[in-house]
Design an enzyme around this catalytic site. Sequence first.
Site, PDB file in Angstrom:
ATOM      1  N   CYS A  31      -5.229  -3.572   2.986  1.00 31.55           N
ATOM      2  CA  CYS A  31      -4.980  -3.464   4.430  1.00 31.55           C
ATOM      3  C   CYS A  31      -6.258  -3.509   5.267  1.00 31.55           C
ATOM      4  CB  CYS A  31      -4.152  -2.216   4.716  1.00 31.55           C
ATOM      5  SG  CYS A  31      -3.285  -2.281   6.309  1.00 31.55           S
ATOM      6  N   GLU A  87       0.832  -1.202   0.000  1.00 30.98           N
ATOM      7  CA  GLU A  87       0.000   0.000   0.000  1.00 30.98           C
ATOM      8  C   GLU A  87       0.873   1.261   0.000  1.00 30.98           C
ATOM      9  OE1 GLU A  87      -3.457   1.674   3.084  1.00 30.98           O
ATOM     10  OE2 GLU A  87      -2.086   0.092   3.719  1.00 30.98           O
ATOM     11  N   LYS A 126      -9.152   2.070  -1.887  1.00 34.65           N
ATOM     12  CA  LYS A 126      -9.430   1.404  -0.615  1.00 34.65           C
ATOM     13  C   LYS A 126     -10.862   1.725  -0.164  1.00 34.65           C
ATOM     14  CE  LYS A 126      -6.914   0.887   3.806  1.00 34.65           C
ATOM     15  NZ  LYS A 126      -5.680   1.342   4.493  1.00 34.65           N
TER      16      LYS A 126
END
Length: 618
Positions: free
Chosen positions: A163, A44, A111
């Site tokens: 994540c 990321e 995300k």
Amino acid sequence: MSSIYLAGATLNQTPLDWEGNLYRILQCIQKAKDQSVDLLCFPELSITGYGSEDLFLSYWYPRKALASLRKILPHTTGITVCVGLPCRIEQKVYNCMAVLENGKILGLVPKQFLAIDGVHYECRWFTAWKAGEMTSLDFQEEQIPFGDMVFEKNGLRYGFEICEDAWRGAERPGYRLKERKAQLILNPSASHFAMGKSALRESLVRKSSQALGAGYFYINLLGNESGRMIFDGEILYADKGKLLVKNPLLSFKDFQLISFRYPLSAPHSPPLKTEDGNKNEAFAAAVALALFDYLRKSRSKGFVLSLSGGADSSSIAILVAEMVRRGVQCLGTPLFLKKIHRDKDIDPKSSIRDITAKILTTAYQGTQNSSEDTFNSAKSLAESIGAKFYHWSIDEEVASYTEKIESALGRKLEWKKDDIALQNIQARARSPIIWMLANINNALLLSTSNRSEGDVGYTTMDGDTSGSISPIAAVSKDFILQWLKWAEKVLGYKGLQQVNALQPSAELRPLERKQTDEEDLMPYAVLTAIEQLAIRDKRSPVDIYLNLKEELSLEPSLLKSYIAKFFRLWSRNQWKRERLAPSFHLDEFNVDPKTWYRFPILSGGYQEELKELEITEE
């Protein structure tokens, strides 16, 4: 089933190091190509680094990240590369993974869930993407697909959980990827290090592969990229509930590339080493790497430490020695010295002790209240690891300050009336001269405060809190005390024998008073138990008493007094925590208001809550 060659690459990046960050990415891509990798995934925000803070909010920063992405494109011939960066669309910034292949951007996946607890403030910078939505991004006069999508490589369908996305239970994107027949889920992450956290990740990856019916590939950032958070560079792969790939953590290298053939049915060579719960080793490895990165990224020439002979400063001296030992072991002496910008003035044939002598300078700053025991402890420890050791008395400076105040007040200062002032002036008098030594050496001054002291303000501002960085401010005193015994026994630091034989003391009162830290405060184990419930679990004084009265063998009135003392000192000393030197996040929680726990500087000091504690039945 499709068969492709997969790779994950962990990176040690630095915000605003555009050239260096790009260079490390391109090195990884070339190495992957040399290994005939078909699909390579980076962590990321790997182009910018995760810790870019409010730079993400600017208009120019995401644009410059896209400029770096443009430079990567020509290197993607014959390979698919997934790389993380921030992307701005109008007024909103998104945390994205870009999928590159044969010189083109196939798409950008933002995300969907942002980390907003503990050390994370992602909602300050980014906007969460809504599941199922699609739009486009204008890039080099092309409209690039932007949104919730899946990709295909050689017949293999794959998608992303970035994540925090993976930690959201039934809402996580993985379940929608499962419905869309994804066979591989990539999890590029910037997951901060904490002792014991690797076991949680392993569990997540194993269970995800089972629940989502797909190979699950996790790739984390590496190193102390921007000062406080440490990333351990973990790479994990699991399928059908079995962990098949795990790499060595906390490497001193710029990157690690782990590649394997998909599908994988047996553990990848070398044999897997899963998390064994050894927090002592994890602590040593993490702080050693963090000190290495802090040293080289700040371009400082070394460290200076006021070595008292007690537990806190001694633990830091050992951690610096471990930084040298582990760094040389991982990189070799020439590359280690080059990385810390000391290859011109330290012989590459030097021993670890010789290098430590050049990097770490210590000084014992005694007063008439200091003991021979702590002097001998400091001296023998410094000599045992090879650190440069000085010693001097600061009695003259303390006397000068004291005489000036006595002259102004028209009376003599005395311990009965002026205890705190007479203690603090000794700690503060040490600060200017040790700072001077650090300045002369172009070195970082290491502060010696621990988390327990931060809780209750048992530390002198502009004294023992002085420093460029505070390596142990995120761990408790009782952890440090047991870690030192472990380091003596397991790591082989025999110079800790005298340190471990001493009872912790500030040595600021006259020796005949036999000052000890635990008499000034409370037993450290009790302090830690209260702290965990109060700060980590955010419990009230009464709740803490009810939780601990059966657990601790203490008289109820004494336990109440300890709890009350903790809360009074905690609320009184928030201003000190606001001024502590930057520290590493190492445990499941910390008390740094800039990274984990915010508390008002001015407050009512729990007065009503402590009255409730007083009347609680025993």
